[in-house]
Structures are given as C-alpha cells and as structure tokens.
Design a protein around this motif. Structure first.
Motif, mmCIF file in Angstrom:
data_model
loop_
_atom_site.group_PDB
_atom_site.id
_atom_site.type_symbol
_atom_site.label_atom_id
_atom_site.label_comp_id
_atom_site.label_asym_id
_atom_site.label_seq_id
_atom_site.Cartn_x
_atom_site.Cartn_y
_atom_site.Cartn_z
ATOM 1 N N GLY A 146 0.780 -1.225 0.000
ATOM 2 C CA GLY A 146 0.000 0.000 0.000
ATOM 3 C C GLY A 146 0.807 1.268 0.000
ATOM 4 O O GLY A 146 0.262 2.344 0.233
ATOM 5 N N LEU B 89 -2.928 -3.116 0.079
ATOM 6 C CA LEU B 89 -3.468 -3.515 1.371
ATOM 7 C C LEU B 89 -4.683 -4.399 1.180
ATOM 8 O O LEU B 89 -5.485 -4.193 0.272
ATOM 9 C CB LEU B 89 -3.873 -2.278 2.174
ATOM 10 C CG LEU B 89 -2.774 -1.313 2.607
ATOM 11 C CD1 LEU B 89 -3.400 -0.034 3.140
ATOM 12 C CD2 LEU B 89 -1.889 -1.944 3.648
ATOM 13 N N ARG C 79 -6.497 -2.376 5.577
ATOM 14 C CA ARG C 79 -6.927 -1.001 5.330
ATOM 15 C C ARG C 79 -7.822 -0.493 6.464
ATOM 16 O O ARG C 79 -7.659 0.623 6.944
ATOM 17 C CB ARG C 79 -7.656 -0.919 3.983
ATOM 18 C CG ARG C 79 -8.009 0.505 3.558
ATOM 19 C CD ARG C 79 -8.706 0.508 2.192
ATOM 20 N NE ARG C 79 -9.016 1.861 1.785
ATOM 21 C CZ ARG C 79 -8.176 2.658 1.142
ATOM 22 N NH1 ARG C 79 -6.962 2.234 0.849
ATOM 23 N NH2 ARG C 79 -8.550 3.878 0.806
ATOM 24 N N THR D 161 -2.240 2.974 -1.679
ATOM 25 C CA THR D 161 -3.552 2.487 -1.242
ATOM 26 C C THR D 161 -3.702 2.675 0.267
ATOM 27 O O THR D 161 -4.592 2.109 0.876
ATOM 28 C CB THR D 161 -3.740 1.000 -1.586
ATOM 29 O OG1 THR D 161 -2.688 0.240 -0.989
ATOM 30 C CG2 THR D 161 -3.730 0.805 -3.091
ATOM 31 N N PRO E 48 -4.872 4.380 3.608
ATOM 32 C CA PRO E 48 -6.070 5.177 3.872
ATOM 33 C C PRO E 48 -5.696 6.609 4.159
ATOM 34 O O PRO E 48 -4.638 6.902 4.689
ATOM 35 C CB PRO E 48 -6.655 4.506 5.126
ATOM 36 C CG PRO E 48 -5.502 3.833 5.787
ATOM 37 C CD PRO E 48 -4.577 3.406 4.671
#
Length: 232
Positions: A100, A108, A113, A229, A231
């Motif tokens: 990620g 992820l 995530r 990726t 968050p």
C-alpha cells in the motif's frame, strides 16, 4: 517483548544511548562495498506479493529486520543502505516491501486497510514479518533488532508490540513520523522541504563509484507502481 529500545527521532533530540547499544550506532564509515558479492546483496524474491531481500554474511552475529518509509521498496538504491548497515553491525539485514505504499509492494487487504484507518498497523506489520520470516528463518527463533524509518517506524513499533511475533532485543526508530499529530498540508510541506536536500545528498554519494541512484534518476524502468492504497 523489547528488552532495550533506541529511538533516533530526526529533528527531535536523540536520547542518551546505553553503553551496550553504542556499537549499533557509532563509528559508521561512509563507504560502500566494492561489489555486490562482498556485501551479500541480492535481488530479492517475492512472497505474498511483497519483495523481500536479506543482506550480509550468513555467520553474522545479529539479525536485523528493517521497515522502510513511504514509496521505498526493495531495489538497488535502498539495498545499498542496508548492505552498509549489515557490514557495520555485523548483521544479516532483511528488508520487505510495505504493502500500500506505492512502489513495488502489493495492495493492502481490506482488513489491513480498516485497521490502518483506526491507527492500527499491526495487521500490515504481521504480514511483513511473516514474509521476512519465510525468507530468513533465523528471524523466527532468535533475537532481532528492529529498525523503522519514517512511516516504517509505526510498522516497526507494531511488529515489536504484537504478542508472539518477534523476540525483539533492540529497536531503532529513525524520524518516526507518528511521534506527533500532523496536519496533512504540513506533512506534505515537510516532505517537499526534505526533497530540496536530495541533490546535495546525491552529490555526496557520487564520490563512491558503486553508488546506485534513486529509482526516478536511473535509466531503467521503475518498479511497478500501483499508487498509494494507504487510507487517508
């Protein structure tokens, strides 16, 4: 469980080191191995979608697991750092892509995530440690020095705290970004300020004939980049 912890926190004053830890951070000579064979450099292998590499002599007295920062991945520019570290610490150094984080690594999972959104890096750290232990079996049974840089410091701390995951003897955190609460714009501004130092850093490296350039400055295709990726 961590028996000793050394934290090196970039712009913050570093704590006084214990005598037993000084051999880990002092007397660093700024030279690179003359060839990849002498450093134990390898191209790495892929496990569970993550690139992983181990550097250093098989008979080294210390096992080190490194968690890199954002956009770093297992490739020559990063591996030359860990080849130097392996030589200085008489260690085998294992390093894994972080999922990620853009370059190189897998995405992820949904579980990872969701955990990151809660500020929990443990699922990601567990995945990375399991990949490292699959590649380097000595990380399963012996004491380990854990090193984390920037965002990797959060992963290193999560790995050290996870019950039954690692037997951590020393932990080194370099510029741990999570030591304070960041406004997103301030964080981006800080990253760009660091970028201004890159040319000077690379100029200093240019005196070493075997030094590798960063991914974006090499005349070769960059590792696959999925985009972050993580968050937000």
């Amino acid at each position: 469980m961590t028996s000793r912890s050394v934290v090196i926190a970039g712009p913050q004053p570093a704590p006084r080191l214990m005598e037993s830890d000084k051999d880990m951070v002092e007397n660093v000579t700024y030279c690179l191995p003359t060839d990849s064979a002498s450093a134990g450099v390898e191209d790495g292998t892929e496990i569970d979608g993550l690139r992983v590499a181990t550097l250093g002599r098989r008979d080294a007295r210390r096992q080190v697991l490194v968690f890199m920062g954002f956009l770093a991945c297992v490739e020559p520019f990063e591996l030359q750092r860990f080849a130097l570290l392996a030589a200085e610490w008489d260690a085998q150094v294992t390093v894994v892509d972080a999922p990620g984080c853009g370059y190189g690594g897998a995405r992820l999972t949904s579980t990872e995530r969701r955990a990151c959104r809660r500020g929990d890096f443990t699922p990601v750290a567990r995945r990375m440690v399991h990949v490292a232990q699959t590649r380097q079996h000595r990380l399963r049974r012996g004491r380990v020095t854990v090193v984390g840089y920037s965002m990797g410091a959060s992963l290193a701390a999560a790995a050290a705290a996870a019950p039954g995951l690692l037997r951590v003897s020393n932990m080194v955190l370099v510029e741990p970004v999570a030591m304070r609460r960041w406004n997103l714009l301030d964080l981006l501004r800080s990253v760009r300020d660091e970028d201004h130092l890159l040319d000077e850093y690379l100029d200093r490296n240019s005196v070493f004939p075997h030094a590798a350039l960063p991914i974006e400055r090499r005349a070769e295709p960059a590792p696959q980049r999925h985009g972050s990726t993580l968050p937000t």
